[in-house]
Design an enzyme around this catalytic site. Structure first.
Site, PDB file in Angstrom:
ATOM      1  N   LYS A  70       0.905  -1.703   0.363  1.00  0.00           N
ATOM      2  CA  LYS A  70       0.518  -0.148   0.214  1.00  0.00           C
ATOM      3  C   LYS A  70       0.596   1.361   0.476  1.00  0.00           C
ATOM      4  O   LYS A  70       0.333   2.418  -0.522  1.00  0.00           O
ATOM      5  CB  LYS A  70      -0.888  -0.046   1.106  1.00  0.00           C
ATOM      6  N   ASP A 107      -9.833   2.851   2.124  1.00  0.00           N
ATOM      7  CA  ASP A 107      -9.992   1.987   3.134  1.00  0.00           C
ATOM      8  C   ASP A 107     -10.700   3.260   4.872  1.00  0.00           C
ATOM      9  O   ASP A 107     -11.218   2.673   5.523  1.00  0.00           O
ATOM     10  CB  ASP A 107      -8.105   1.932   4.560  1.00  0.00           C
TER      11      ASP A 107
HETATM   12  P1  NAP Z   1       1.235  -2.444  10.396  1.00  0.00           P
HETATM   13  O1  NAP Z   1       1.391  -1.168   9.723  1.00  0.00           O
HETATM   14  O2  NAP Z   1       2.182  -3.364  10.783  1.00  0.00           O
HETATM   15  O3  NAP Z   1       0.968  -1.614  12.626  1.00  0.00           O
HETATM   16  C1  NAP Z   1       0.441  -2.675  13.000  1.00  0.00           C
HETATM   17  C2  NAP Z   1       0.309  -1.833  14.559  1.00  0.00           C
HETATM   18  O4  NAP Z   1       0.590  -3.164  15.082  1.00  0.00           O
HETATM   19  C3  NAP Z   1       1.568  -1.000  15.353  1.00  0.00           C
HETATM   20  O5  NAP Z   1       0.526   0.019  15.816  1.00  0.00           O
HETATM   21  C4  NAP Z   1       2.386  -1.784  15.932  1.00  0.00           C
HETATM   22  O6  NAP Z   1       2.892  -0.702  17.092  1.00  0.00           O
HETATM   23  C5  NAP Z   1       0.822  -1.973  16.713  1.00  0.00           C
HETATM   24  N1  NAP Z   1       1.862  -3.689  17.621  1.00  0.00           N
HETATM   25  C6  NAP Z   1       1.970  -4.469  16.850  1.00  0.00           C
HETATM   26  N2  NAP Z   1       2.279  -5.188  18.276  1.00  0.00           N
HETATM   27  C7  NAP Z   1       2.308  -5.034  19.247  1.00  0.00           C
HETATM   28  C8  NAP Z   1       1.812  -5.001  20.620  1.00  0.00           C
HETATM   29  N3  NAP Z   1       2.637  -6.407  20.720  1.00  0.00           N
HETATM   30  N4  NAP Z   1       1.043  -4.322  21.227  1.00  0.00           N
HETATM   31  C9  NAP Z   1       0.755  -3.058  21.046  1.00  0.00           C
HETATM   32  N5  NAP Z   1       0.268  -2.645  19.335  1.00  0.00           N
HETATM   33  C10 NAP Z   1       1.215  -3.774  19.199  1.00  0.00           C
HETATM   34  O7  NAP Z   1      -0.172  -3.396  10.334  1.00  0.00           O
HETATM   35  P2  NAP Z   1      -1.573  -1.852   9.694  1.00  0.00           P
HETATM   36  O8  NAP Z   1      -1.549  -2.214   8.470  1.00  0.00           O
HETATM   37  O9  NAP Z   1      -1.818  -1.244  10.488  1.00  0.00           O
HETATM   38  O10 NAP Z   1      -2.688  -2.814  10.803  1.00  0.00           O
HETATM   39  C11 NAP Z   1      -3.520  -2.767  11.792  1.00  0.00           C
HETATM   40  C12 NAP Z   1      -4.382  -3.786  11.663  1.00  0.00           C
HETATM   41  O11 NAP Z   1      -5.692  -2.858  10.939  1.00  0.00           O
HETATM   42  C13 NAP Z   1      -4.235  -5.428  11.523  1.00  0.00           C
HETATM   43  O12 NAP Z   1      -4.786  -6.102  12.106  1.00  0.00           O
HETATM   44  C14 NAP Z   1      -5.123  -5.082   9.784  1.00  0.00           C
HETATM   45  O13 NAP Z   1      -5.929  -6.324   8.857  1.00  0.00           O
HETATM   46  C15 NAP Z   1      -6.349  -4.465  10.394  1.00  0.00           C
HETATM   47  N6  NAP Z   1      -7.196  -3.601   8.763  1.00  0.00           N
HETATM   48  C16 NAP Z   1      -8.000  -4.268   8.250  1.00  0.00           C
HETATM   49  C17 NAP Z   1      -8.649  -3.547   7.628  1.00  0.00           C
HETATM   50  C18 NAP Z   1     -10.072  -4.259   7.279  1.00  0.00           C
HETATM   51  O14 NAP Z   1     -10.146  -3.837   6.105  1.00  0.00           O
HETATM   52  N7  NAP Z   1     -10.916  -4.140   8.043  1.00  0.00           N
HETATM   53  C19 NAP Z   1      -7.581  -2.819   6.313  1.00  0.00           C
HETATM   54  C20 NAP Z   1      -6.645  -2.436   6.933  1.00  0.00           C
HETATM   55  C21 NAP Z   1      -5.765  -3.079   8.259  1.00  0.00           C
HETATM   56  P3  NAP Z   1       3.760  -0.903  16.747  1.00  0.00           P
HETATM   57  O15 NAP Z   1       4.352   0.982  16.109  1.00  0.00           O
HETATM   58  O16 NAP Z   1       4.515  -0.083  18.569  1.00  0.00           O
HETATM   59  O17 NAP Z   1       4.979  -1.833  16.420  1.00  0.00           O
END
Ligand code: NAP
Length: 280
Positions: A70, A107
């Site tokens: 993305k 999104d």
């Molecule tokens: P990302 O960019 O990898 O971000 C992950 C986030 O999770 C970061 O803020 C990270 O914090 C945090 N995190 C990871 N491990 C953690 C822990 N042990 N404790 C607390 N926080 C933690 O991922 P993303 O693309 O934003 O996606 C995040 C979620 O959104 C996923 O579950 C995904 O499935 C969901 N999502 C859903 C849709 C939908 O259509 N429903 C669309 C997009 C995404 P740090 O910065 O500290 O690492």
């Protein structure tokens, strides 16, 4: 307008086999009577640009992008929609009549639309709103909330510096708070949104007690595998209304389909049930 053409679109990801989008778009095509196909395209990061540049020659109307593509697409598309630019990520590419590659992000709009439709509560956006996480999805959510006119967003992330950087970028309505303040940050919130991966299938639950949250609040989780995360179970037991990530997935798909083919598909209860059953 498209009666005589076989319409092509798809989703590029790495991996992509888990994506529900081919099923959702096949249902949209069937429902609208358009002839076409939406393909899962497994594209490694090093091939993304070549694959996207091939879309016009292959006759694609466009494609969706999912993890990990993305953000990478921002650097080589011909035009970027201002919202995609502000979010810093593209989840929908459209091929223009002239063959140019245009990047959009649905999104954000998909999430807000799903919240409106499922919660029917305009007071939700009066805030304060608590956003947990500061990754790619959080950026889309924060931009969407600001576009809805939310005046106070409390942003918390395990790595504080990321929350701080995002808050600086988004302006004075967004306040970064330390992760250790996450319980306390829930006080008088109208809406709490988990954008972290914690609670997703294969990951531990989000480490958050909802004790101080008031029962009129909505707890929303972007995750849809499972449909009810431990956070949502905790919220439901407390008497809060809950909202999962399935609506966001369905609505961003609907926006993409409309952009490519100029037809609005319906999100029928049957389609929602079928996708839910596939997620299990
Ligand atoms: P990302 O960019 O990898 O971000 C992950 C986030 O999770 C970061 O803020 C990270 O914090 C945090 N995190 C990871 N491990 C953690 C822990 N042990 N404790 C607390 N926080 C933690 O991922 P993303 O693309 O934003 O996606 C995040 C979620 O959104 C996923 O579950 C995904 O499935 C969901 N999502 C859903 C849709 C939908 O259509 N429903 C669309 C997009 C995404 P740090 O910065 O500290 O690492």
């Amino acid at each position: 307008m498209f009666n005589d053409r076989f319409l092509l679109s798809g989703v590029m990801g790495w991996p992509v086999g888990h994506s529900q989008s081919p099923f959702i778009h096949a249902a949209f095509l069937a429902q609208t009577g358009l002839r076409g196909a939406y393909l899962p395209l497994a594209i490694p990061p090093a091939r993304l640009e070549a694959a996207v540049r091939a879309l016009p020659a292959l006759g694609f109307r466009g494609c969706n992008l999912t993890l990990p593509h993305k953000e990478a697409a921002l650097s080589f598309l011909d035009h970027l929609d201002p919202l995609a630019k502000r979010i810093g990520a593209v989840n929908c590419i459209c091929v223009s009549q002239e063959g140019a590659l245009e990047g959009f992000n649905y999104d954000s709009r998909g999430y807000i639309q799903a919240l409106h439709e499922e919660m029917e509560d305009p007071l939700l956006f009066q805030g304060p709103v608590v956003v947990l996480g500061a990754g790619g999805a959080a950026r889309a959510i924060v931009v969407g909330l600001l576009e809805e006119g939310v005046k106070e967003i409390r942003l918390l992330n395990r790595t504080f510096e990321r929350a701080e950087a995002l808050a600086v970028e988004m302006g004075s309505c967004v306040s970064p708070l330390a992760w250790s303040q996450r319980q306390e940050s829930l006080r008088n919130a109208t809406l709490v949104i988990n954008t972290t991966n914690q609670g997703m299938k294969g990951y531990p639950p989000l480490d958050l007690s909802l004790e101080v949250l008031e029962a009129h609040a909505v707890v929303s989780d972007l995750i849809y595998t499972p449909l009810e995360t431990p956070l949502l179970t905790q919220a439901r037991r407390k008497g809060c209304r809950i909202h999962n990530g399935l609506g966001m997935l369905l609505h961003q798909a609907r926006f993409s389909f409309h952009h490519w083919f100029n037809v609005w598909p319906c999100l029928t209860p049957e389609l929602r049930q079928q996708v839910q059953a596939r997620i299990g």
